[in-house]
Design an enzyme around this catalytic site. Structure first.
Site, mmCIF file in Angstrom:
data_model
loop_
_atom_site.group_PDB
_atom_site.id
_atom_site.type_symbol
_atom_site.label_atom_id
_atom_site.label_comp_id
_atom_site.label_asym_id
_atom_site.label_seq_id
_atom_site.Cartn_x
_atom_site.Cartn_y
_atom_site.Cartn_z
ATOM 1 C CB CYS A 111 -0.947 0.007 1.190
ATOM 2 S SG CYS A 111 -2.052 -1.396 1.203
ATOM 3 C CG HIS A 247 -3.023 3.663 2.349
ATOM 4 N ND1 HIS A 247 -3.714 3.333 1.202
ATOM 5 C CD2 HIS A 247 -2.972 2.530 3.099
ATOM 6 C CE1 HIS A 247 -4.053 2.059 1.248
ATOM 7 N NE2 HIS A 247 -3.621 1.553 2.394
ATOM 8 C CG ASN A 277 -6.565 -0.682 1.854
ATOM 9 O OD1 ASN A 277 -5.949 -0.188 0.916
ATOM 10 N ND2 ASN A 277 -5.967 -1.223 2.902
HETATM 11 N N1 COA Z 1 -17.868 -8.608 10.372
HETATM 12 C C1 COA Z 1 -18.235 -8.907 11.611
HETATM 13 N N2 COA Z 1 -17.383 -9.298 12.566
HETATM 14 C C2 COA Z 1 -16.095 -9.384 12.236
HETATM 15 C C3 COA Z 1 -15.624 -9.104 10.955
HETATM 16 C C4 COA Z 1 -16.570 -8.706 9.997
HETATM 17 N N3 COA Z 1 -16.238 -8.376 8.737
HETATM 18 N N4 COA Z 1 -14.287 -9.282 10.928
HETATM 19 C C5 COA Z 1 -13.926 -9.664 12.153
HETATM 20 N N5 COA Z 1 -14.998 -9.744 12.957
HETATM 21 C C6 COA Z 1 -15.046 -10.107 14.356
HETATM 22 C C7 COA Z 1 -13.858 -10.927 14.798
HETATM 23 O O1 COA Z 1 -14.037 -12.282 14.456
HETATM 24 C C8 COA Z 1 -13.859 -10.684 16.279
HETATM 25 O O2 COA Z 1 -14.835 -11.508 16.860
HETATM 26 P P1 COA Z 1 -14.578 -12.186 18.322
HETATM 27 O O3 COA Z 1 -14.421 -11.019 19.252
HETATM 28 O O4 COA Z 1 -15.821 -12.963 18.522
HETATM 29 O O5 COA Z 1 -13.336 -12.982 18.167
HETATM 30 C C9 COA Z 1 -14.335 -9.240 16.414
HETATM 31 O O6 COA Z 1 -14.979 -8.924 15.156
HETATM 32 C C10 COA Z 1 -13.233 -8.243 16.650
HETATM 33 O O7 COA Z 1 -12.158 -8.532 15.764
HETATM 34 P P2 COA Z 1 -10.845 -7.685 15.762
HETATM 35 O O8 COA Z 1 -9.942 -8.206 14.708
HETATM 36 O O9 COA Z 1 -10.313 -7.563 17.156
HETATM 37 O O10 COA Z 1 -11.428 -6.256 15.327
HETATM 38 P P3 COA Z 1 -10.709 -4.887 15.250
HETATM 39 O O11 COA Z 1 -11.367 -3.908 16.133
HETATM 40 O O12 COA Z 1 -9.214 -5.007 15.326
HETATM 41 O O13 COA Z 1 -11.062 -4.459 13.756
HETATM 42 C C11 COA Z 1 -9.943 -4.353 11.627
HETATM 43 C C12 COA Z 1 -10.595 -5.246 12.669
HETATM 44 C C13 COA Z 1 -9.393 -5.222 10.522
HETATM 45 C C14 COA Z 1 -11.000 -3.425 11.068
HETATM 46 C C15 COA Z 1 -8.816 -3.520 12.307
HETATM 47 O O14 COA Z 1 -7.955 -4.365 13.042
HETATM 48 C C16 COA Z 1 -8.006 -2.750 11.312
HETATM 49 O O15 COA Z 1 -8.465 -1.803 10.741
HETATM 50 N N6 COA Z 1 -6.752 -3.127 11.132
HETATM 51 C C17 COA Z 1 -5.883 -2.481 10.167
HETATM 52 C C18 COA Z 1 -6.171 -3.095 8.837
HETATM 53 C C19 COA Z 1 -5.578 -2.335 7.723
HETATM 54 O O16 COA Z 1 -5.854 -1.192 7.558
HETATM 55 N N7 COA Z 1 -4.776 -3.042 6.953
HETATM 56 C C20 COA Z 1 -4.238 -2.562 5.756
HETATM 57 C C21 COA Z 1 -3.050 -1.759 6.019
HETATM 58 S S1 COA Z 1 -2.566 -1.125 4.495
#
Ligand code: COA
Length: 321
Positions: A111, A247, A277
């Site tokens: 990215c 980004h 993204n």
């Molecule tokens: N819909 C519903 N629930 C979802 C889900 C979805 N699409 N994806 C994950 N979950 C659930 C998980 O399974 C977890 O459930 P549990 O508590 O029962 O285990 C819960 O939601 C929380 O998951 P978690 O991964 O802790 O959520 P989070 O608050 O970290 O949010 C992201 C997840 C991916 C949105 C966040 O971590 C993020 O933005 N990370 C950066 C990603 C990014 O930008 N990457 C690219 C960089 S270029």
């Protein structure tokens, strides 16, 4: 000799996938996606591949610069979803579509690819080697995500953005500075394990995998540091910046970094709600959108930042011309 951003262009495929549509594909809902990421819709390529999107964005940038393809000396294309893994490069395919025979190369900085491409173009131009370089960030990430994995497939979208970087003797127009970084100790956090020689055909893990939580934390920390560094070493503050163009991965990362550098909300460009993204394409797509609606204008100073797999990250201070 200095390097300036002469023009910008973008292209997105027609088909739009909403959060409601995603509810029918994986166990997710609009509220979860909106709250955690800010994303509402994303564009998905159906019959087009990355080079098609890149080509259309390139044509748009050329048109905006009033230039013909044969005025381009080199193409640098950033992507994590190339037409072909290994070879030929997507840049070569785009050069062929444009009808030019010029040096063309893909770079793999995930990215952060657009900022890496910008840094390379700037260096080539400042060395006096080339006058006009077409840089492109183009992705069809919909083709490398696992549509059964709700933790990743809801986050990404397809699109392309292109910019022409040209030689200038006018320092006022020139790209001021670029900061690029990488730390390979995070290589497993954001990875497509099964598309290279290491695991090759021995694994079915051919889709993009991400440790979302860990990625989030490192992204906020490293991006805040990079933008603080680049501002400080150029004796600038957030008050000197007209537009913060980060980004577009997640509005919460954008918000956290903006707070860390005391960037007012009205200067932060947000398009993630519309496109998700789009990896290397997100910054040029966002600039293009803001130019088209008349917000970013000639002479405005932009602060760009990006973070991606590797991990890679960086920032840039770029006047819009
Ligand atoms: N819909 C519903 N629930 C979802 C889900 C979805 N699409 N994806 C994950 N979950 C659930 C998980 O399974 C977890 O459930 P549990 O508590 O029962 O285990 C819960 O939601 C929380 O998951 P978690 O991964 O802790 O959520 P989070 O608050 O970290 O949010 C992201 C997840 C991916 C949105 C966040 O971590 C993020 O933005 N990370 C950066 C990603 C990014 O930008 N990457 C690219 C960089 S270029």
């Amino acid at each position: 000799m200095f390097a300036k951003m002469t023009s910008i262009g973008a292209y997105v495929p027609e088909k739009i996938l909403t959060n409601k549509d995603l509810e029918k594909i994986v166990d997710t809902d609009d509220e979860w996606i909106t709250k955690r990421t800010g994303i509402k819709t994303r564009h998905i390529a159906k019959d087009e591949v990355t080079s098609d999107l890149a080509y259309k964005a390139a044509l748009n940038a050329l048109k905006n610069a009033n230039m013909q393809p044969d005025e381009i000396d080199m193409i640098i294309l950033a992507t994590i979803s190339p037409d072909y893994f290994t070879m030929p490069s997507t840049a070569c395919v785009v050069a062929d579509k444009l009808g030019i025979v010029r040096p063309a190369v893909d770079i793999a900085a995930a990215c952060t690819g657009f900022i890496y491409a910008l840094a390379q173009a700037k260096a080539f131009i400042q060395s006096g080697m080339y006058k006009n370089i077409l840089i492109i960030g183009a992705e069809t990430i919909s083709k490398i995500v696992n549509w059964k994995d709700r933790t990743t497939c809801v986050l990404f979208g397809d699109g392309a953005g292109a910019a022409i970087i040209s030689a200038t003797e006018n320092k006022e127009e020139a790209i001021i500075d670029i900061d690029i970084n990488a730390d390979g100790k995070y290589q497993d956090y954001l990875i497509t394990p099964g598309r290279g020689v290491k695991y090759g055909c021995e694994t079915d893990r051919i889709w993009l995998e991400m440790k979302g939580n860990e990625t989030f934390k490192v992204a906020v920390k490293t991006l805040s540091q990079s933008v603080r560094d680049i501002l400080k070493r150029n004796n600038l503050t957030s008050e000197d910046i007209d537009w913060f163009v980060p980004h577009q991965a997640n509005y919460r990362i954008i918000d956290a970094v903006a707070r860390a550098i005391k960037m007012p909300k009205e200067k932060s460009v947000l398009t993630v709600h519309k496109y998700g993204n789009t990896s290397s394409a997100s910054i040029p797509m966002a600039i293009n959108e803001m130019v088209n609606i008349g917000k970013i204008k000639k002479g405005d100073l932009m602060l760009l930042d990006a973070f991606g797999g590797g991990f890679t990250w960086g920032s840039a201070l770029v006047p819009f011309n």
